[in-house]
Design a protein around this motif. Structure first.
Motif, mmCIF file in Angstrom:
data_model
loop_
_atom_site.group_PDB
_atom_site.id
_atom_site.type_symbol
_atom_site.label_atom_id
_atom_site.label_comp_id
_atom_site.label_asym_id
_atom_site.label_seq_id
_atom_site.Cartn_x
_atom_site.Cartn_y
_atom_site.Cartn_z
ATOM 1 N N ALA A 64 0.845 -1.200 0.000
ATOM 2 C CA ALA A 64 0.000 0.000 0.000
ATOM 3 C C ALA A 64 0.881 1.252 0.000
ATOM 4 N N GLU A 65 2.001 1.162 0.705
ATOM 5 C CA GLU A 65 2.930 2.300 0.741
ATOM 6 C C GLU A 65 3.482 2.577 -0.665
ATOM 7 N N SER A 66 3.821 1.503 -1.389
ATOM 8 C CA SER A 66 4.310 1.683 -2.764
ATOM 9 C C SER A 66 3.247 2.354 -3.617
ATOM 10 N N ALA A 67 1.977 1.949 -3.423
ATOM 11 C CA ALA A 67 0.889 2.576 -4.182
ATOM 12 C C ALA A 67 0.799 4.067 -3.834
ATOM 13 N N ALA A 68 0.939 4.400 -2.555
ATOM 14 C CA ALA A 68 0.880 5.811 -2.123
ATOM 15 C C ALA A 68 2.055 6.607 -2.698
ATOM 16 N N ILE A 69 3.209 5.951 -2.814
ATOM 17 C CA ILE A 69 4.391 6.613 -3.377
ATOM 18 C C ILE A 69 4.171 6.906 -4.863
ATOM 19 N N LEU A 70 3.601 5.928 -5.558
ATOM 20 C CA LEU A 70 3.465 6.032 -7.012
ATOM 21 C C LEU A 70 2.259 6.861 -7.438
ATOM 22 N N SER A 71 1.235 6.937 -6.587
ATOM 23 C CA SER A 71 -0.005 7.638 -6.951
ATOM 24 C C SER A 71 -0.369 8.665 -5.891
ATOM 25 N N PRO A 72 0.394 9.761 -5.815
ATOM 26 C CA PRO A 72 0.187 10.729 -4.725
ATOM 27 C C PRO A 72 -1.182 11.383 -4.727
ATOM 28 N N GLY A 73 -1.839 11.473 -5.885
ATOM 29 C CA GLY A 73 -3.148 12.147 -5.945
ATOM 30 C C GLY A 73 -4.287 11.259 -5.480
ATOM 31 N N LYS A 74 -3.992 10.004 -5.183
ATOM 32 C CA LYS A 74 -5.073 9.067 -4.862
ATOM 33 C C LYS A 74 -5.081 8.743 -3.367
ATOM 34 N N LYS A 75 -6.275 8.320 -2.932
ATOM 35 C CA LYS A 75 -6.404 7.867 -1.547
ATOM 36 C C LYS A 75 -6.100 6.384 -1.548
ATOM 37 N N VAL A 76 -5.099 5.965 -0.771
ATOM 38 C CA VAL A 76 -4.746 4.537 -0.719
ATOM 39 C C VAL A 76 -5.201 3.974 0.625
ATOM 40 N N LEU A 77 -6.102 3.000 0.558
ATOM 41 C CA LEU A 77 -6.631 2.380 1.781
ATOM 42 C C LEU A 77 -6.010 0.995 1.971
ATOM 43 N N LEU A 78 -5.611 0.719 3.202
ATOM 44 C CA LEU A 78 -5.137 -0.627 3.568
ATOM 45 C C LEU A 78 -6.124 -1.131 4.625
ATOM 46 N N PRO A 79 -7.069 -1.996 4.234
ATOM 47 C CA PRO A 79 -8.133 -2.364 5.188
ATOM 48 C C PRO A 79 -7.609 -2.877 6.523
ATOM 49 N N PRO A 107 26.081 0.922 -5.525
ATOM 50 C CA PRO A 107 24.624 1.121 -5.635
ATOM 51 C C PRO A 107 23.841 0.139 -4.761
ATOM 52 N N VAL A 108 22.649 0.601 -4.341
ATOM 53 C CA VAL A 108 21.782 -0.207 -3.473
ATOM 54 C C VAL A 108 20.554 -0.667 -4.265
ATOM 55 N N VAL A 109 20.380 -1.983 -4.332
ATOM 56 C CA VAL A 109 19.176 -2.573 -4.936
ATOM 57 C C VAL A 109 18.290 -3.046 -3.784
ATOM 58 N N THR A 110 17.080 -2.528 -3.725
ATOM 59 C CA THR A 110 16.180 -2.842 -2.606
ATOM 60 C C THR A 110 14.930 -3.561 -3.088
ATOM 61 N N TYR A 111 14.728 -4.738 -2.520
ATOM 62 C CA TYR A 111 13.516 -5.510 -2.782
ATOM 63 C C TYR A 111 12.329 -4.674 -2.310
ATOM 64 N N VAL A 112 11.222 -4.709 -3.064
ATOM 65 C CA VAL A 112 10.063 -3.875 -2.686
ATOM 66 C C VAL A 112 9.506 -4.231 -1.308
ATOM 67 N N ASN A 113 9.816 -5.406 -0.808
ATOM 68 C CA ASN A 113 9.406 -5.775 0.557
ATOM 69 C C ASN A 113 10.282 -5.013 1.539
ATOM 70 N N SER A 114 10.032 -3.710 1.633
ATOM 71 C CA SER A 114 10.852 -2.807 2.451
ATOM 72 C C SER A 114 10.023 -1.560 2.716
ATOM 73 N N SER A 115 10.449 -0.772 3.704
ATOM 74 C CA SER A 115 9.691 0.444 4.027
ATOM 75 C C SER A 115 9.978 1.536 2.994
ATOM 76 N N ALA A 116 9.088 2.550 2.968
ATOM 77 C CA ALA A 116 9.293 3.691 2.070
ATOM 78 C C ALA A 116 10.616 4.378 2.389
ATOM 79 N N GLU A 117 10.959 4.434 3.663
ATOM 80 C CA GLU A 117 12.180 5.111 4.082
ATOM 81 C C GLU A 117 13.415 4.385 3.549
ATOM 82 N N VAL A 118 13.388 3.060 3.620
ATOM 83 C CA VAL A 118 14.523 2.285 3.085
ATOM 84 C C VAL A 118 14.604 2.481 1.567
ATOM 85 N N LYS A 119 13.459 2.483 0.916
ATOM 86 C CA LYS A 119 13.456 2.718 -0.550
ATOM 87 C C LYS A 119 14.069 4.092 -0.854
#
Ligand code: 13P
Ligand code: SF4
Length: 304
Positions: A64-79, A107-119
């Motif tokens: 959900a965090e990745s979705a919020a990062i990629l789509s700032p104009g949208k409301k991202v809900l994580l039930p 260079p740092v390659v980060t698996y998406v299974n990570s926090s927004a801060e780590v990304k």
């Protein structure tokens, strides 16, 4: 009762111009009503391009965090905001910065299974579906790979010219799939192919006929002439594998392949989330912009 819940969910999705995205590990009934199901890569691509106003993300927090990062104009809900990923919690931005300072310029390659801060502290992201391509895209011959040691080591065997600095994170669900359990299943089903996710321990993936992302498994099993498969990833995958290939048999490699976080979200949670338009996942703008850079660099790599 379930029919009423589903009807209400559909009504509210329509009312709010919302799209329901669900990861391939979600409960069967959640996958069944989703507009789009997929692996982490497919869901990131969808989140980046959807024209919906609201994204209801049935998955875990980092997705959900990745979705919020990629789509700032949208409301991202994580039930279920308590649906986390223990692997993502195994590295912090501070720890990554320490590692980076010991290897300046690498260079740092980060698996998406990570926090927004780590990304935000990374050069490029990857998913299990594109990790090898991402690593090959780097001009450097040395890289830091976080947080999944198993995905990292699986990729590293195909690029012996590159030196990897691994982080010792792992997925507890996949690591619970022991070598002994897989060997036993192979002995019980000698006519089956064994497929597994690259988050599996190296000694387990070494036994596999095919190693790939969750969506890669659907494609592989659909195309393969084999009739039986031992499946080495989270149990939620079985729902669509059986739907896609009803003439084939799928056996879970181990009863331990159950991610408690991926099983939290119920239809009632989805309904409540749409009724209250919460919980909303947001990322502070400075972190979002930096994390988006790492995700955008990944998404710029062409798919097969
Ligand atoms: P993929 O669906 O991208 O293969 O990822 C698996 C996973 O562990 C998600 O948490
Ligand atoms: Fe995290 Fe593993 Fe669960 Fe995926 S399956 S969310 S990597 S703990």
């Amino acid at each position: 009762m379930q029919d009423v819940v589903i009807q209400q969910i559909k009504f509210l999705l329509n009312k709010h111009n919302a799209v329901l995205l669900a990861h391939n590990y979600m409960r069967d009934e959640v996958q069944e009503i989703a507009d789009i199901t997929g692996d982490s890569l497919a869901l990131s691509i969808e989140a980046a391009k959807t024209s919906a106003d609201v994204i209801v993300f049935c998955g875990v927090h980092f997705m959900a965090e990745s979705a919020a990062i990629l789509s700032p104009g949208k409301k991202v809900l994580l039930p279920r905001p308590d649906a986390g990923c223990p692997m993502a919690d195994m590295v912090t931005a501070e720890e990554l910065e320490l590692l980076k300072s010991a290897h300046p310029g690498v260079p740092v390659v980060t698996y998406v299974n990570s926090s927004a801060e780590v990304k935000a502290h990374s050069d490029i992201c990857c998913t299990s579906a594109n990790a090898l391509k991402v690593v090959r895209s780097l001009p450097e011959n040395e890289l830091i790979f976080v947080p999944d040691r198993n995905l990292g080591r699986w990729v590293a065997q195909f690029v012996p010219e590159k030196k990897f600095i691994f982080w010792e994170g792992f997925c507890p669900t996949h690591e619970r799939m022991t070598l002994a359990a897989v060997q036993q299943k192979k002995a019980e089903h000698p006519d089956a192919l064994f497929i597994c996710h690259p988050e599996s321990a190296p000694k387990v993936s070494a036994l596999a006929d095919h190693v790939c992302s969750t969506s890669g498994m659907y494609d592989y099993c659909r195309i393969s002439p084999a009739k039986k498969f031992i499946v080495g990833t989270e149990a939620g995958i079985l729902y669509k594998l059986r739907l896609d290939s009803p003439d084939k048999e799928f056996v879970l490699a181990s009863p331990a392949l159950f991610c408690p976080n991926m099983k939290l979200t119920s239809l009632e949670d989805v309904l409540l989330s749409l009724q209250t338009l919460s919980p909303v996942i947001t990322v502070p703008e400075d972190i979002r912009l930096k994390a988006k850079g790492a995700l955008d660099r990944m998404l710029a790599i062409p798919r097969d």
